[in-house]
Design an enzyme around this catalytic site. Structure first.
Site, PDB file in Angstrom:
ATOM      1  N   GLU A 136      57.714  63.687  31.676  1.00 56.49           N
ATOM      2  CA  GLU A 136      58.815  63.466  30.748  1.00 56.49           C
ATOM      3  C   GLU A 136      58.336  63.343  29.308  1.00 56.49           C
ATOM      4  OE1 GLU A 136      56.769  60.205  31.560  1.00 56.49           O
ATOM      5  OE2 GLU A 136      58.308  60.394  33.117  1.00 56.49           O
ATOM      6  N   THR A 153      61.038  61.300  39.676  1.00 58.41           N
ATOM      7  CA  THR A 153      60.693  60.133  40.503  1.00 58.41           C
ATOM      8  C   THR A 153      59.838  59.136  39.725  1.00 58.41           C
ATOM      9  OG1 THR A 153      58.827  61.390  41.413  1.00 58.41           O
ATOM     10  CG2 THR A 153      60.852  61.335  42.718  1.00 58.41           C
ATOM     11  N   ALA A 154      59.753  59.308  38.412  1.00 57.60           N
ATOM     12  CA  ALA A 154      58.920  58.433  37.589  1.00 57.60           C
ATOM     13  C   ALA A 154      59.804  57.588  36.670  1.00 57.60           C
ATOM     14  CB  ALA A 154      57.914  59.284  36.811  1.00 57.60           C
ATOM     15  N   LEU A 192      63.595  57.843  36.972  1.00 58.17           N
ATOM     16  CA  LEU A 192      64.188  57.147  38.117  1.00 58.17           C
ATOM     17  C   LEU A 192      64.427  55.678  37.784  1.00 58.17           C
ATOM     18  CD1 LEU A 192      65.006  57.350  41.145  1.00 58.17           C
ATOM     19  CD2 LEU A 192      62.650  56.712  41.703  1.00 58.17           C
ATOM     20  N   GLN A 250      51.270  58.948  27.905  1.00 57.73           N
ATOM     21  CA  GLN A 250      49.843  59.012  27.583  1.00 57.73           C
ATOM     22  C   GLN A 250      49.561  59.498  26.169  1.00 57.73           C
ATOM     23  OE1 GLN A 250      48.201  61.463  30.711  1.00 57.73           O
ATOM     24  NE2 GLN A 250      48.228  59.795  32.201  1.00 57.73           N
ATOM     25  N   ASP A 253      48.617  59.184  39.906  1.00 59.77           N
ATOM     26  CA  ASP A 253      49.395  60.196  39.205  1.00 59.77           C
ATOM     27  C   ASP A 253      49.022  60.269  37.728  1.00 59.77           C
ATOM     28  OD1 ASP A 253      50.711  60.975  41.480  1.00 59.77           O
ATOM     29  OD2 ASP A 253      52.497  59.761  41.119  1.00 59.77           O
ATOM     30  N   GLY A 254      48.551  59.156  37.151  1.00 56.93           N
ATOM     31  CA  GLY A 254      48.143  59.168  35.750  1.00 56.93           C
ATOM     32  C   GLY A 254      47.012  60.144  35.491  1.00 56.93           C
TER      33      GLY A 254
END
Length: 294
Positions: free
Chosen positions: A149, A189-190, A193, A249, A74-75
């Site tokens: 986010e 969901t990251a 969560l 990031q 996902d990154g």
């Protein structure tokens, strides 16, 4: 029958030899099918056996390609999304990471699933991004986008910070905490969560505000409309420099007294899935939920 995609891009910064091999396999397979294929410029020094004219920067790939295939976790998808959302390009992921909420395809059998997508059998959805701006003395000092986010936090040294939260310029609450997570449904969901925030369906037009270790027993996550503008006013009494982190990031420095404006970006990520994709199946498998009982 007209192909839905003609020019393809392979994106991702591999962490190991297996991921490098996946990049090579996808490239040669797509070329054997007759597609024009470009590759992420960051791979130029790794994939030295491929023609140099087939490498391009993310911005160039966004302009040239119809479909981007992001290889990694996902990154890698988050990094690509912040750039590619500015262009008319669709994105699909091949999972070479850990959980892989955004990367659907298995690297061991990507050919059949990707062939179905290339033949036009796929689902497409749009995921909105957030824009985060740092305002100082009435001027925008820095800004960036986030698919998951934007997080206000103390920076390198953990300490409590004070700030006020406004929704559409209406005062909502003040807070003393380790920070605040402002999340999209994609990001629910990251990090959100992990902080106790709710899971939102990706189709919802909503934003969540999740406090990080608030110094109160009554503070709870808040869900607001996706079109509402969020303003965080950092107390001038805070010490040191805080930061706003976009997708973990990119960091934007924040000084005491600054304002952070967070709002829905006009750009969206066009995310492609196999035709049998189910968001709730992804939740079950990635989060270890129980299977059906009967």
């Amino acid at each position: 029958m007209k192909k839905p995609f003609n020019v393809l891009a392979i994106i991702g910064k591999p962490r190991d030899q297996q991921a490098i091999q996946t990049h090579k396999e996808i490239y040669h397979w797509l070329r054997s099918l007759g597609y024009t294929v470009f590759i992420d410029d960051r791979l130029r020094e790794i994939l030295t056996d491929l023609p140099t004219e087939h490498f391009a920067s993310l911005i160039e790939l966004g302009k040239k390609a119809d479909l981007a295939i992001v290889v990694g976790g996902d990154g890698n998808m988050l990094g690509a999304a912040r750039v590619l959302s500015r262009f008319d390009i669709s994105v699909i992921g091949v999972n070479r990471g850990n959980l892989g909420f955004l990367t659907d395809l298995n690297p061991e059998d990507f050919q059949q699933r990707l062939q179905e997508v290339l033949d036009g059998h796929y689902l497409q959805e749009t995921r909105f991004l957030l824009e985060a701006e740092i305002h100082r003395h009435g001027q925008v000092k820095s800004h960036n986008a986030a698919l998951n986010e934007a997080v206000l936090h103390p920076g390198k040294i953990a300490h409590m910070i004070e700030f006020e939260v406004y929704i559409d310029d209406n005062f909502a609450f003040s807070q003393r905490s380790d920070g605040l997570i402002v999340s999209t449904p994609t990001g629910s969901t990251a990090y959100s969560l992990s902080g106790g925030g709710p899971i939102l369906s990706p189709s919802l037009n909503a934003i969540t505000l999740v406090p990080m270790f608030p110094h109160t027993l009554s503070c709870r996550p808040l869900v607001v409309g996706g079109n509402q503008r969020i303003k965080l006013v950092v107390s001038p009494e805070n010490r040191g420099t805080q930061e706003v982190s976009c997708d973990g990031q990119v960091s934007l420095p924040v000084s005491p007294g600054d304002e952070i404006h967070i709002y829905q970006s006009p750009n969206v990520l066009k995310l492609i899935h196999p035709q049998d994709y189910s968001y709730y199946h992804v939740l079950r498998t990635k989060l270890g939920w129980s299977s059906k009982l009967f």
